[in-house]
Design a protein around this motif. Structure first.
Motif, PDB file in Angstrom:
ATOM      1  N   GLU A   1     -19.987   3.107 -16.491  1.00  0.00           N
ATOM      2  CA  GLU A   1     -19.231   4.007 -15.623  1.00  0.00           C
ATOM      3  C   GLU A   1     -18.345   3.238 -14.647  1.00  0.00           C
ATOM      4  O   GLU A   1     -18.267   3.575 -13.457  1.00  0.00           O
ATOM      5  N   ALA A   2     -17.615   2.232 -15.170  1.00  0.00           N
ATOM      6  CA  ALA A   2     -16.796   1.383 -14.302  1.00  0.00           C
ATOM      7  C   ALA A   2     -15.678   2.162 -13.623  1.00  0.00           C
ATOM      8  O   ALA A   2     -15.216   1.769 -12.544  1.00  0.00           O
ATOM      9  N   GLN A   3     -15.229   3.257 -14.235  1.00  0.00           N
ATOM     10  CA  GLN A   3     -14.139   4.030 -13.646  1.00  0.00           C
ATOM     11  C   GLN A   3     -14.593   4.922 -12.497  1.00  0.00           C
ATOM     12  O   GLN A   3     -13.772   5.395 -11.720  1.00  0.00           O
ATOM     13  N   SER A   4     -15.905   5.158 -12.394  1.00  0.00           N
ATOM     14  CA  SER A   4     -16.389   6.047 -11.341  1.00  0.00           C
ATOM     15  C   SER A   4     -17.381   5.380 -10.392  1.00  0.00           C
ATOM     16  O   SER A   4     -17.636   5.895  -9.305  1.00  0.00           O
TER      17      SER A   4
ATOM     18  N   ILE B   1      -4.468  -9.449   1.547  1.00  0.00           N
ATOM     19  CA  ILE B   1      -4.562  -8.593   0.373  1.00  0.00           C
ATOM     20  C   ILE B   1      -5.981  -8.692  -0.177  1.00  0.00           C
ATOM     21  O   ILE B   1      -6.459  -9.779  -0.501  1.00  0.00           O
ATOM     22  N   PHE B   2      -6.641  -7.549  -0.263  1.00  0.00           N
ATOM     23  CA  PHE B   2      -8.014  -7.495  -0.763  1.00  0.00           C
ATOM     24  C   PHE B   2      -7.994  -7.193  -2.259  1.00  0.00           C
ATOM     25  O   PHE B   2      -7.396  -6.201  -2.681  1.00  0.00           O
ATOM     26  N   ASP B   3      -8.659  -8.043  -3.064  1.00  0.00           N
ATOM     27  CA  ASP B   3      -8.791  -7.675  -4.469  1.00  0.00           C
ATOM     28  C   ASP B   3     -10.226  -7.264  -4.808  1.00  0.00           C
ATOM     29  O   ASP B   3     -10.553  -7.063  -5.981  1.00  0.00           O
ATOM     30  N   TRP B   4     -11.040  -7.098  -3.782  1.00  0.00           N
ATOM     31  CA  TRP B   4     -12.329  -6.403  -3.917  1.00  0.00           C
ATOM     32  C   TRP B   4     -12.762  -6.019  -2.517  1.00  0.00           C
ATOM     33  O   TRP B   4     -12.356  -6.652  -1.531  1.00  0.00           O
ATOM     34  N   THR B   5     -13.590  -4.967  -2.409  1.00  0.00           N
ATOM     35  CA  THR B   5     -13.933  -4.467  -1.078  1.00  0.00           C
ATOM     36  C   THR B   5     -15.415  -4.495  -0.756  1.00  0.00           C
ATOM     37  O   THR B   5     -15.787  -4.337   0.403  1.00  0.00           O
ATOM     38  N   ASP B   6     -16.285  -4.645  -1.755  1.00  0.00           N
ATOM     39  CA  ASP B   6     -17.722  -4.755  -1.493  1.00  0.00           C
ATOM     40  C   ASP B   6     -18.363  -5.626  -2.577  1.00  0.00           C
ATOM     41  O   ASP B   6     -18.698  -5.104  -3.646  1.00  0.00           O
TER      42      ASP B   6
ATOM     43  N   PHE C   1      -8.855  -1.378 -10.224  1.00  0.00           N
ATOM     44  CA  PHE C   1      -8.861  -0.064  -9.578  1.00  0.00           C
ATOM     45  C   PHE C   1      -7.460   0.532  -9.533  1.00  0.00           C
ATOM     46  O   PHE C   1      -6.497  -0.149  -9.160  1.00  0.00           O
ATOM     47  N   ASP C   2      -7.354   1.824  -9.868  1.00  0.00           N
ATOM     48  CA  ASP C   2      -6.113   2.538  -9.611  1.00  0.00           C
ATOM     49  C   ASP C   2      -6.178   3.134  -8.209  1.00  0.00           C
ATOM     50  O   ASP C   2      -7.170   2.950  -7.478  1.00  0.00           O
ATOM     51  N   LEU C   3      -5.135   3.869  -7.820  1.00  0.00           N
ATOM     52  CA  LEU C   3      -5.079   4.369  -6.447  1.00  0.00           C
ATOM     53  C   LEU C   3      -6.205   5.358  -6.147  1.00  0.00           C
ATOM     54  O   LEU C   3      -6.757   5.355  -5.044  1.00  0.00           O
ATOM     55  N   GLU C   4      -6.551   6.187  -7.118  1.00  0.00           N
ATOM     56  CA  GLU C   4      -7.620   7.163  -6.890  1.00  0.00           C
ATOM     57  C   GLU C   4      -8.953   6.471  -6.639  1.00  0.00           C
ATOM     58  O   GLU C   4      -9.707   6.858  -5.735  1.00  0.00           O
TER      59      GLU C   4
ATOM     60  N   ALA D   1      -2.255   0.803   0.021  1.00  0.00           N
ATOM     61  CA  ALA D   1      -3.014   0.658  -1.226  1.00  0.00           C
ATOM     62  C   ALA D   1      -2.033   0.356  -2.345  1.00  0.00           C
ATOM     63  O   ALA D   1      -0.940   0.919  -2.390  1.00  0.00           O
ATOM     64  N   MET D   2      -2.416  -0.547  -3.216  1.00  0.00           N
ATOM     65  CA  MET D   2      -1.602  -0.886  -4.385  1.00  0.00           C
ATOM     66  C   MET D   2      -2.480  -0.821  -5.625  1.00  0.00           C
ATOM     67  O   MET D   2      -3.636  -1.268  -5.589  1.00  0.00           O
ATOM     68  N   ASP D   3      -1.963  -0.276  -6.693  1.00  0.00           N
ATOM     69  CA  ASP D   3      -2.695  -0.186  -7.953  1.00  0.00           C
ATOM     70  C   ASP D   3      -2.992  -1.599  -8.455  1.00  0.00           C
ATOM     71  O   ASP D   3      -2.166  -2.242  -9.096  1.00  0.00           O
ATOM     72  N   GLY D   4      -4.186  -2.080  -8.130  1.00  0.00           N
ATOM     73  CA  GLY D   4      -4.553  -3.442  -8.520  1.00  0.00           C
ATOM     74  C   GLY D   4      -4.733  -3.604 -10.007  1.00  0.00           C
ATOM     75  O   GLY D   4      -4.578  -4.699 -10.549  1.00  0.00           O
ATOM     76  N   ASP D   5      -5.060  -2.504 -10.686  1.00  0.00           N
ATOM     77  CA  ASP D   5      -5.247  -2.558 -12.130  1.00  0.00           C
ATOM     78  C   ASP D   5      -3.950  -2.902 -12.839  1.00  0.00           C
ATOM     79  O   ASP D   5      -3.914  -3.757 -13.727  1.00  0.00           O
TER      80      ASP D   5
END
Length: 287
Positions: free
Chosen positions: A47-50, A174-179, A231-234, A262-266
Motif C-alpha cells: 500500500e505504498a500509495q496510501s 528541499i525535503f525528499d522525505w518527511t518521516d 509522492f504526488d501532491l495528494e 509542495a512539488m510532485d517529487g514522483d
C-alpha cells in the motif's frame, strides 16, 4: 531493438530518444503509454500509495536487508520479452531495483542482453547517462540533440539568475522525505543554485540522508519545498503533519513569510532524467 527499463527515469530517457521500451518497472508512468508496457518489477512495500511516510520507511528498513531487497523481478516476463538491452540503476536500491538484482535475473533467462547501469549524482551525470544510453540503443545522434536542447534550457535559466547577488539569494531547503526528515541531495544543490537560491544543507553530489530537525531549524530556510520521493501532491498533502506538527515549524522564516511549496517529487525532483530540466524551470520562479 528490444529495450527493458527498470526505473522511471530510464523509461523517460529512452522515450526522449525516440524508442518505446518493451518492458518497464511497475513505477513507470511517463510518457503515459509507458504504463501499458509489461512490468518486470514489483515492490514488496504494501500500500505504498496510501501508507504514511513513516510506515513506508518502516517497511523499507524491514525489507532492505532481506534476500532480494525491496523489489522483486518477474523473471518469467523478462524472459518472454527477450530484451537486447536493459537500462537499470545502481544509485539507490530503495528507489528502484538494483543492478545486482537485474544481473541475477539475466543469468536465469535465455536472452543475453547488454546491461546499462546508471548512477547519477549531478546534472552532468544525468546528461552523460543520456548519451551513454543513446550509444547503447543506437540513438547516439538523437542523444546529442536532446542533450543540446536540455543544456540550452538550463543556460536560459542560469542567464536570468546569474546577476543575483549572493546576499539576495534566499536559503532553500528541499525535503525528499518527511518521516524521518531527509534533505534532497545529488543534483538538488545545482538546481537551486541555477534557480537563484542558496542550498546550504547539502553539496552537489551528496546523497540524500536523514537530518536532525534541530539542524534544519538552525538553518532557518527562506524557502521550503516539500517533494518526497515517489509522492504526488495528494500524498504530500496527506502527510503534511510530518512537518507542520514538529516543534518550531511555525517559527521558520519560510513558514512565517508564506514561502512553503509542495512539488510532485514522483515526477520531477527525484527522477534523474530529462525532466530534471522541467524541475529547474519550476524551481526558478519559486526561488
Amino acid at each position: 531493438m528490444r529495450i527493458v527499463t527498470t526505473l522511471p527515469s530510464a523509461t523517460e530517457t529512452v522515450a526522449a530518444l525516440g524508442l518505446e521500451p518493451v518492458g518497464v518497472s511497475h513505477e513507470c508512468d511517463y510518457p503515459p503509454n509507458a504504463a501499458s508496457a509489461p512490468a518486470i518489477t514489483r515492490s514488496r512495500i504494501s500500500e505504498a500509495q496510501s501508507a504514511s511516510s513513516g510506515e513506508i520507511d518502516r517497511q523499507v528498513l524491514e525489507t532492505a536487508d532481506t534476500e532480494g531487497g525491496v523489489y522483486d523481478v518477474d523473471v518469467e516476463t523478462l524472459d518472454d520479452l527477450e530484451p537486447d538491452v536493459i537500462v537499470t540503476q545502481g544509485m539507490c536500491d530503495v528507489c528502484a531495483v538494483d543492478v545486482a538484482v537485474i544481473e541475477d535475473a539475466v543469468d536465469r533467462i535465455s536472452a543475453d542482453p547488454g546491461i546499462v547501469p546508471t548512477d547519477p549524482h549531478s546534472v552532468g551525470d544525468v546528461l552523460g547517462d543520456l548519451e551513454r544510453i543513446g550509444r547503447a540503443i543506437g540513438r547516439e545522434e538523437r542523444a546529442r540533440e536532446v542533450r543540446r536542447d536540455l543544456e540550452s534550457r538550463i543556460e536560459g535559466v542560469r542567464n536570468r539568475t546569474a546577476d543575483i547577488d549572493a546576499t539576495d539569494r534566499p536559503g532553500v531547503a528541499i525535503f525528499d522525505w518527511t518521516d524521518p526528515v531527509m534533505i534532497a541531495g545529488h543534483w538538488t544543490a545545482e538546481l537551486v543554485d541555477w534557480a537563484g537560491g542558496e542550498y546550504g544543507l547539502a553539496a552537489v553530489g551528496e546523497r540524500s540522508r536523514p537530518r536532525e530537525w534541530d539542524d534544519i531549524r538552525a538553518s532557518d530556510p527562506d524557502v521550503v519545498i516539500v517533494a518526497p520521493c515517489g509522492f504526488d501532491l495528494e500524498q504530500i498533502a496527506r502527510n503534511r503533519t510530518d512537518l507542520t506538527e514538529r516543534e518550531g515549524w511555525g517559527a521558520l522564516t519560510a513558514v512565517r513569510e508564506g514561502r512553503v511549496w509542495a512539488m510532485d517529487g514522483d515526477h520531477y525532483l527525484n527522477r534523474p532524467g530529462p525532466r530534471l530540466v522541467d524541475t529547474l524551470e519550476a524551481l526558478a520562479p519559486i526561488v
